[in-house]
Design a protein around this motif. Structure first.
Motif, PDB file in Angstrom:
ATOM      1  N   VAL A  26      89.519  80.488  -7.608  1.00  0.00           N
ATOM      2  CA  VAL A  26      89.764  81.813  -8.170  1.00  0.00           C
ATOM      3  C   VAL A  26      88.546  82.675  -7.858  1.00  0.00           C
ATOM      4  O   VAL A  26      87.428  82.330  -8.212  1.00  0.00           O
ATOM      5  CB  VAL A  26      89.941  81.752  -9.701  1.00  0.00           C
ATOM      6  N   ARG A  27      88.776  83.805  -7.184  1.00  0.00           N
ATOM      7  CA  ARG A  27      87.688  84.716  -6.888  1.00  0.00           C
ATOM      8  C   ARG A  27      87.647  85.747  -8.007  1.00  0.00           C
ATOM      9  O   ARG A  27      88.291  86.788  -7.930  1.00  0.00           O
ATOM     10  CB  ARG A  27      87.944  85.369  -5.528  1.00  0.00           C
ATOM     11  N   ALA A  28      86.908  85.435  -9.070  1.00  0.00           N
ATOM     12  CA  ALA A  28      86.905  86.287 -10.262  1.00  0.00           C
ATOM     13  C   ALA A  28      86.151  87.587 -10.000  1.00  0.00           C
ATOM     14  O   ALA A  28      86.496  88.631 -10.539  1.00  0.00           O
ATOM     15  CB  ALA A  28      86.298  85.548 -11.440  1.00  0.00           C
ATOM     16  N   LEU A  29      85.107  87.529  -9.172  1.00  0.00           N
ATOM     17  CA  LEU A  29      84.398  88.745  -8.762  1.00  0.00           C
ATOM     18  C   LEU A  29      84.254  88.702  -7.244  1.00  0.00           C
ATOM     19  O   LEU A  29      83.918  87.668  -6.674  1.00  0.00           O
ATOM     20  CB  LEU A  29      83.012  88.824  -9.406  1.00  0.00           C
ATOM     21  N   ASP A  30      84.528  89.839  -6.609  1.00  0.00           N
ATOM     22  CA  ASP A  30      84.552  89.869  -5.156  1.00  0.00           C
ATOM     23  C   ASP A  30      83.604  90.957  -4.649  1.00  0.00           C
ATOM     24  O   ASP A  30      83.959  92.118  -4.611  1.00  0.00           O
ATOM     25  CB  ASP A  30      85.991  90.127  -4.696  1.00  0.00           C
ATOM     26  N   ASP A  31      82.405  90.579  -4.324  1.00  0.00           N
ATOM     27  CA  ASP A  31      81.427  91.490  -3.736  1.00  0.00           C
ATOM     28  C   ASP A  31      81.241  92.759  -4.579  1.00  0.00           C
ATOM     29  O   ASP A  31      81.469  93.867  -4.107  1.00  0.00           O
ATOM     30  CB  ASP A  31      81.856  91.847  -2.311  1.00  0.00           C
ATOM     31  N   VAL A  32      80.832  92.555  -5.825  1.00  0.00           N
ATOM     32  CA  VAL A  32      80.662  93.674  -6.748  1.00  0.00           C
ATOM     33  C   VAL A  32      79.223  94.196  -6.704  1.00  0.00           C
ATOM     34  O   VAL A  32      78.281  93.420  -6.806  1.00  0.00           O
ATOM     35  CB  VAL A  32      80.998  93.239  -8.191  1.00  0.00           C
ATOM     36  N   SER A  33      79.072  95.488  -6.515  1.00  0.00           N
ATOM     37  CA  SER A  33      77.756  96.115  -6.600  1.00  0.00           C
ATOM     38  C   SER A  33      77.845  97.291  -7.555  1.00  0.00           C
ATOM     39  O   SER A  33      78.736  98.130  -7.420  1.00  0.00           O
ATOM     40  CB  SER A  33      77.300  96.616  -5.228  1.00  0.00           C
ATOM     41  N   VAL A  34      76.952  97.330  -8.533  1.00  0.00           N
ATOM     42  CA  VAL A  34      76.968  98.441  -9.471  1.00  0.00           C
ATOM     43  C   VAL A  34      75.595  98.551 -10.122  1.00  0.00           C
ATOM     44  O   VAL A  34      74.909  97.548 -10.317  1.00  0.00           O
ATOM     45  CB  VAL A  34      78.077  98.241 -10.538  1.00  0.00           C
ATOM     46  N   GLY A  35      75.187  99.785 -10.400  1.00  0.00           N
ATOM     47  CA  GLY A  35      73.922 100.001 -11.099  1.00  0.00           C
ATOM     48  C   GLY A  35      74.190 100.683 -12.429  1.00  0.00           C
ATOM     49  O   GLY A  35      74.842 101.722 -12.472  1.00  0.00           O
ATOM     50  N   CYS A  50      90.955  90.940 -14.468  1.00  0.00           N
ATOM     51  CA  CYS A  50      90.339  91.603 -13.323  1.00  0.00           C
ATOM     52  C   CYS A  50      88.872  91.208 -13.152  1.00  0.00           C
ATOM     53  O   CYS A  50      88.244  91.562 -12.159  1.00  0.00           O
ATOM     54  CB  CYS A  50      90.463  93.117 -13.445  1.00  0.00           C
ATOM     55  N   GLY A  51      88.303  90.479 -14.116  1.00  0.00           N
ATOM     56  CA  GLY A  51      86.934  89.989 -13.943  1.00  0.00           C
ATOM     57  C   GLY A  51      85.894  90.647 -14.835  1.00  0.00           C
ATOM     58  O   GLY A  51      84.697  90.445 -14.649  1.00  0.00           O
ATOM     59  N   LYS A  52      86.336  91.408 -15.837  1.00  0.00           N
ATOM     60  CA  LYS A  52      85.398  92.105 -16.717  1.00  0.00           C
ATOM     61  C   LYS A  52      84.503  91.123 -17.464  1.00  0.00           C
ATOM     62  O   LYS A  52      83.277  91.247 -17.453  1.00  0.00           O
ATOM     63  CB  LYS A  52      86.176  92.963 -17.734  1.00  0.00           C
ATOM     64  N   THR A  53      85.147  90.142 -18.110  1.00  0.00           N
ATOM     65  CA  THR A  53      84.380  89.161 -18.874  1.00  0.00           C
ATOM     66  C   THR A  53      83.445  88.379 -17.963  1.00  0.00           C
ATOM     67  O   THR A  53      82.296  88.099 -18.317  1.00  0.00           O
ATOM     68  CB  THR A  53      85.336  88.204 -19.618  1.00  0.00           C
ATOM     69  N   THR A  54      83.924  88.054 -16.774  1.00  0.00           N
ATOM     70  CA  THR A  54      83.107  87.295 -15.831  1.00  0.00           C
ATOM     71  C   THR A  54      81.827  88.052 -15.494  1.00  0.00           C
ATOM     72  O   THR A  54      80.731  87.476 -15.505  1.00  0.00           O
ATOM     73  CB  THR A  54      83.915  87.004 -14.556  1.00  0.00           C
ATOM     74  N   LEU A  55      81.950  89.358 -15.226  1.00  0.00           N
ATOM     75  CA  LEU A  55      80.765  90.152 -14.897  1.00  0.00           C
ATOM     76  C   LEU A  55      79.791  90.180 -16.081  1.00  0.00           C
ATOM     77  O   LEU A  55      78.573  90.025 -15.921  1.00  0.00           O
ATOM     78  CB  LEU A  55      81.184  91.574 -14.502  1.00  0.00           C
ATOM     79  N   ALA A  60      74.888  88.222 -18.997  1.00  0.00           N
ATOM     80  CA  ALA A  60      74.343  87.529 -20.173  1.00  0.00           C
ATOM     81  C   ALA A  60      73.648  86.237 -19.776  1.00  0.00           C
ATOM     82  O   ALA A  60      72.747  85.775 -20.466  1.00  0.00           O
ATOM     83  CB  ALA A  60      75.465  87.240 -21.168  1.00  0.00           C
ATOM     84  N   GLY A  61      74.090  85.627 -18.680  1.00  0.00           N
ATOM     85  CA  GLY A  61      73.472  84.385 -18.222  1.00  0.00           C
ATOM     86  C   GLY A  61      74.253  83.133 -18.572  1.00  0.00           C
ATOM     87  O   GLY A  61      73.761  82.025 -18.389  1.00  0.00           O
TER      88      GLY A  61
END
Ligand SMILES: Nc1ncnc2c1ncn2[C@@H]1O[C@H](COP(=O)(O)OP(=O)(O)OP(=O)(O)O)[C@@H](O)[C@H]1O
Ligand SMILES: [Mg+2]
Lengths: 365, 308
Positions: A26-35, A50-55, A60-61
């Motif tokens: 499962v690709r929960a996050l796919d090349d996400v970049s954000v500041g 869509c991957g919100k919790t994963t991010l 959080a670590g």
């Protein structure tokens, strides 16, 4: 440093997170970049899965990125354990410690940081006041209501004064009235503490009303980042336009470009101006969007589009007109109701549709 | 509106349900009365009778049985002296039971944690493995243990084989052997209740604690342990009680000389032919268990209220 007004608090750079392997991958996050900027109320908005919790968990670590890196105030924290990051979380289920009182829950983080007894007591007192829970300081967390647990969870996460506070759908378990109250409360807390909030929701209204900036996510990708107004008025992709608010999609042909705007030719042959999204590839056939409240009814033969009213729905504050277009498809208008106004149009009547100037936005896809 | 007849019919049905419930209790009550309370009463009565010459009891009132628990009659000096042998067996029993309980906790807690953190599917398989020793007779398991630890056994052979030691280490027929045997036998009684507590434990609390700057050890100490304490208390009781009265394990692994209370009691009913003393010792064991439990539960409660 890069010319932006605020410093970056958290930054994700080309982050991918893959769960499982082989056919279960499962690709929960796919090349996400954000500041995410300092002292910002930043919202991650997107449908379930869509991957919100994963991010959030990566920040959080609790999990670590498969690829890419996470930076906190410039320092790479991708592989730092949670207890060594100045990031705290408000969990969706609150996750309060059931064997401790309200005050002990709030003091836990400070105690673990090795603060002195006096300092813990003082900060806990301040936090109790901040979330207006002084009266219940010595209650067990099982003996307080859902809304109160929510406040305790907030106070517990804020007490150690983290650089960044993560909130994973913190309001979803509350009823409507309480949710509205807490939305205001959260904004107040963010304002008073000056801590960067990263807020997760799948409720578009919540996102629009609370955020400084919103990142719209879909299938592990961030599609667009911008202020609520940006996201609503200038959606850059079909998914964003569709997910937030009601939208009319129109097929069109590009007739000419000039900077950030284009002249486009609609199916009816009319040529109008439309805003281009950033990073738009050259294309002849495009889709443009216009919000239902950004157009008005006009006498037949006038305006940019022609059609016949299919039905009229009265909503109190406004009335929705569904118009069957002569060129195929349907167009929805939302018109404000003046007091004492009468229906000016009837169902089946031929009408024109006039766009407000600058109401059209070209989509990237 | 309910008819009066209807109401009384309802009451009657309810009364019948209550009667049925009580009736269901009868078999268990019978078993408990005949199996537990009865023998206890017999023991209490026997402890106040005179010993028969060839075992059994004479129906004459006597406190000799109770006196002999603590004092022995010195036939040379013709006086009563403290029964050191009994006291040292009491002491050994308590000591070994405490050690066994602590060791079982030491090994059982991580085991229970491991199982509770597996996926739901594999948990049952692990639990199943834990219960496998119960399938075999206790005596056979104890002899197997003997095979492992005796001088020519697996442990010593391996240690000598890899050159770590020259002479076999004497483990069999020591207190260590008894403790080892009891830990092995009673470990599942520790693992299962702790697992039951841990299964209910919300592991998201662990993440919450990590998030609030707690290191691994502190998460264990401040969040996990307090919340699975009921399981730890139950497991410790379940291991401590049978340890204190253990009979087979000390008999086989302790040899003749390292007796525990169970062996001492058996001796009185067997070769010792002193049933009143045996009965008095049994009741002493019972009292010992109850006192220990009282202290333990008190301490456990104090511990939790100290947190709260
Ligand atoms: N530990 C995991 N193992 C395998 N797959 C996972 C794991 N965690 C998340 N996923 C998958 O990753 C994807 C993203 O999950 P995530 O929880 O981030 O979604 P979300 O946006 O928070 O959704 P929701 O709004 O329902 O909470 C989902 O397809 C999910 O099934
Ligand atoms: Mg989620």
């Amino acid at each position: 440093m890069d010319g932006s007004v605020r410093d970056i608090a958290v930054e994700a750079e080309n982050v991918s997170k893959i769960f499982g392997s082989g056919s279960d991958e499962v690709r929960a996050l796919d090349d996400v970049s954000v500041g995410i900027q300092d002292n910002e109320f930043f919202t991650l908005l997107g449908p379930s899965g869509c991957g919100k919790t994963t991010l959030l968990r990566l920040i959080a670590g609790f999990d670590h990125p498969t690829k890419g890196s996470i930076r906190l105030a410039g320092q790479d924290i991708s592989y730092l354990p949670p207890y060594r990051r100045s990031v705290n979380t408000v969990f969706q289920n609150y996750a309060l410690f059931p064997h401790m009182t309200v005050a002990q829950n709030i003091g836990f983080g400070l105690e673990m940081q090795g603060r002195s007894r006096a300092e813990v007591r003082e900060t806990v007192g301040n936090m109790l006041a901040l979330v207006r829970m002084e009266a219940l300081a010595n209650r067990r967390t099982s003996q307080i209501s859902g809304g109160q647990q929510q406040r305790v969870a907030l106070a517990r996460a804020l007490a150690p004064r983290p650089k960044v506070l993560l909130l994973d759908e913190p309001l979803s378990a509350l009823d409507y009235k309480l949710r509205k109250d807490m939305q205001i409360e959260l904004k107040r807390l963010q304002h008073e503490t000056g801590i960067t909030f990263v807020f997760v929701t799948h409720d578009q209204e919540e996102a629009l009303t609370m955020s400084d900036r919103i990142a719209v996510m879909s299938s592990g990708k961030i599609l667009q980042v911008g202020s609520p107004r940006d996201i609503y008025d200038r959606p850059s992709e079909r998914f964003v336009a569709d997910f937030i608010g009601d939208t009319n999609f129109l097929e069109a042909e590009v007739a000419g470009k000039e900077g950030a705007t284009a002249r486009i030719r609609l199916a009816s042959g009319v040529e109008v101006e439309a805003d281009l999204p950033s990073g738009m590839a050259d294309a002849r056939q495009v889709t443009v969007v216009i919000r239902p409240e950004h157009a008005a009814l006009a006498p037949a033969g006038q305006g940019e589009l022609q059609g016949r009213i299919a039905n009229i729905v009265y909503f109190g504050t406004d009335t929705h007109y569904h118009v069957d277009l002569d060129t195929g498809g349907q167009f929805t208008l939302r018109l404000q109701n003046p007091r004492g106004g009468r229906e000016l149009h009837g169902e089946g009547e031929p009408v024109g549709i006039a766009f407000e100037p600058g109401a059209l936005q070209v989509l990237r896809d | 509106m309910a008819e009066p007849g209807e109401a009384s019919a309802l009451e009657e049905a309810e009364a019948r349900a209550v009667r049925t419930r009580w009736a269901l209790l009868v078999p268990a009550m019978l078993v408990l009365t005949i199996g537990a309370a009865g023998p206890l009463l017999v023991m209490l009565v026997y402890s106040f009778l005179e010993a028969g010459d060839y075992g059994g009891v004479e129906w004459v009132f006597s406190t000799d049985g109770w006196v002999q628990v603590f004092y022995a009659y010195d036939i040379f000096d013709e006086e009563w002296v403290a029964a050191d042998a009994h006291l040292s067996i009491f002491w050994r029993s308590v000591k070994l039971s405490v050690v066994t309980t602590l060791l079982a906790l030491f090994f059982g807690f991580p085991t229970a944690y491991f199982i509770a953190t597996r996926s739901e599917k594999s948990r049952n398989a692990w639990l199943f493995l834990i219960t496998i020793p119960f399938w075999t007779n206790l005596l056979i398991r104890t002899f197997a243990m003997m095979e492992v630890i005796r001088n020519e056994g697996v442990v010593n052979s391996v240690l000598i084989g890899i050159g770590l030691i020259d002479e076999p280490i004497q483990i069999l027929y020591t207190d260590t052997a008894i403790a080892l045997g009891m830990v092995y036998v009673y470990l599942p009684l520790m693992v299962l209740p702790i697992y039951a507590s841990m299964e209910k434990f919300d592991f998201r609390l662990v993440e919450a604690a990590y998030d609030l700057y707690a290191t691994r050890l502190r998460v264990l100490w401040r969040v996990i342990l307090p919340l699975v304490k009921p399981g730890i208390v139950a497991g410790s009781i379940l291991v401590f009680i049978p340890s204190l009265g253990a009979y087979v394990t000390p008999r086989v692994l302790g040899g003749g000389k390292n007796m525990m209370l169970g062996n001492l009691i058996e001796l009185q009913f067997g070769q010792g032919r002193n049933w009143p003393l045996g009965a008095a010792l049994s009741i002493t064991l019972l009292v010992l268990v109850m006192v220990a439990l009282l202290f333990y539960v008190r301490a456990a409660q104090r511990g939790s209220s100290g947190h709260g």
